[in-house]
Design a protein around this motif. Structure first.
Motif, short mmCIF file in Angstrom:
data_model
loop_
_atom_site.label_atom_id
_atom_site.label_comp_id
_atom_site.label_asym_id
_atom_site.label_seq_id
_atom_site.Cartn_x
_atom_site.Cartn_y
_atom_site.Cartn_z
N ALA A 14 0.83 -1.21 0.00
CA ALA A 14 0.00 0.00 0.00
C ALA A 14 0.87 1.26 0.00
CB ALA A 14 -0.94 -0.01 1.19
N HIS A 29 -0.75 4.61 -1.67
CA HIS A 29 -2.07 4.68 -1.05
C HIS A 29 -2.06 5.19 0.39
CE1 HIS A 29 -3.70 2.78 -4.54
NE2 HIS A 29 -3.08 1.64 -4.33
N GLU A 43 -4.45 8.23 1.12
CA GLU A 43 -5.86 7.84 1.03
C GLU A 43 -6.29 7.01 2.24
OE1 GLU A 43 -7.61 6.52 -3.00
OE2 GLU A 43 -5.43 6.25 -3.19
N PHE A 95 -7.76 -1.69 -1.26
CA PHE A 95 -6.33 -1.57 -1.49
C PHE A 95 -5.53 -2.87 -1.43
CE2 PHE A 95 -7.78 2.50 0.34
CZ PHE A 95 -7.49 3.33 -0.74
#
Length: 154
Positions: free
Chosen positions: A13, A18, A21, A106
């Motif tokens: 991730a 990510h 987020e 994710f």
């Protein structure tokens, strides 16, 4: 009751960009971030942190995965933190995770599942202490040292 939990945003991730987020989802769900940092785990670190899984067949691949790149670790606070956070991240297997959960969005697989969450208050405390000193876990909230008018005066 307000309590704490611990999380790791895992190498996949982080590597796929990510982190922001995921942190936004966590904050929007009402969790307050008390500590946050990016680190890289050594093989020895991973063996210590995941010692409860040492005899499991997936331990070798878990170790390889968790040392593959940087991770982001955090201490979170919220009422019913451990249970609520586990609900927010979803099932370990993203194929079985509920829609809208972090792992559903994710995770790439059961092993590369994007995020770790503590499973009990006791484990949350131990896991947090693995990565953070007491001085690094900040309980203070945002407080201006003077009035907003004084700061905005210029």
């Amino acid at each position: 009751m307000t309590n704490r939990t611990f999380t790791i945003i895992k190498p996949n991730a982080v590597g796929l960009g990510h982190t922001g987020e995921i942190l936004e989802i966590i904050e929007k769900a009402g969790f307050r971030i008390l500590a946050l940092k990016m680190v890289c785990l050594s093989r020895s670190d991973t063996e210590k942190f995941y010692h409860v899984h040492k005899e499991r067949p997936f331990f070798r691949t878990l170790n390889l995965f968790m040392t593959a790149g940087p991770i982001v670790v955090a201490v979170l606070e919220k009422e019913n933190a451990v249970a609520d956070f586990r609900t927010l991240i979803g099932a370990t297997d993203p194929a079985k995770a509920a829609e809208g959960t972090i792992r559903k969005r994710f995770a790439e697989s059961k092993t590369r599942n994007a995020i770790h969450a503590s499973d009990s208050n006791e484990n949350a405390a131990w896991e947090a202490s693995f990565f953070f000193t007491d001085k690094e876990i900040l309980e203070t909230t945002y407080q201006l040292p003077v009035s907003p008018e004084e700061i905005d005066k210029d």
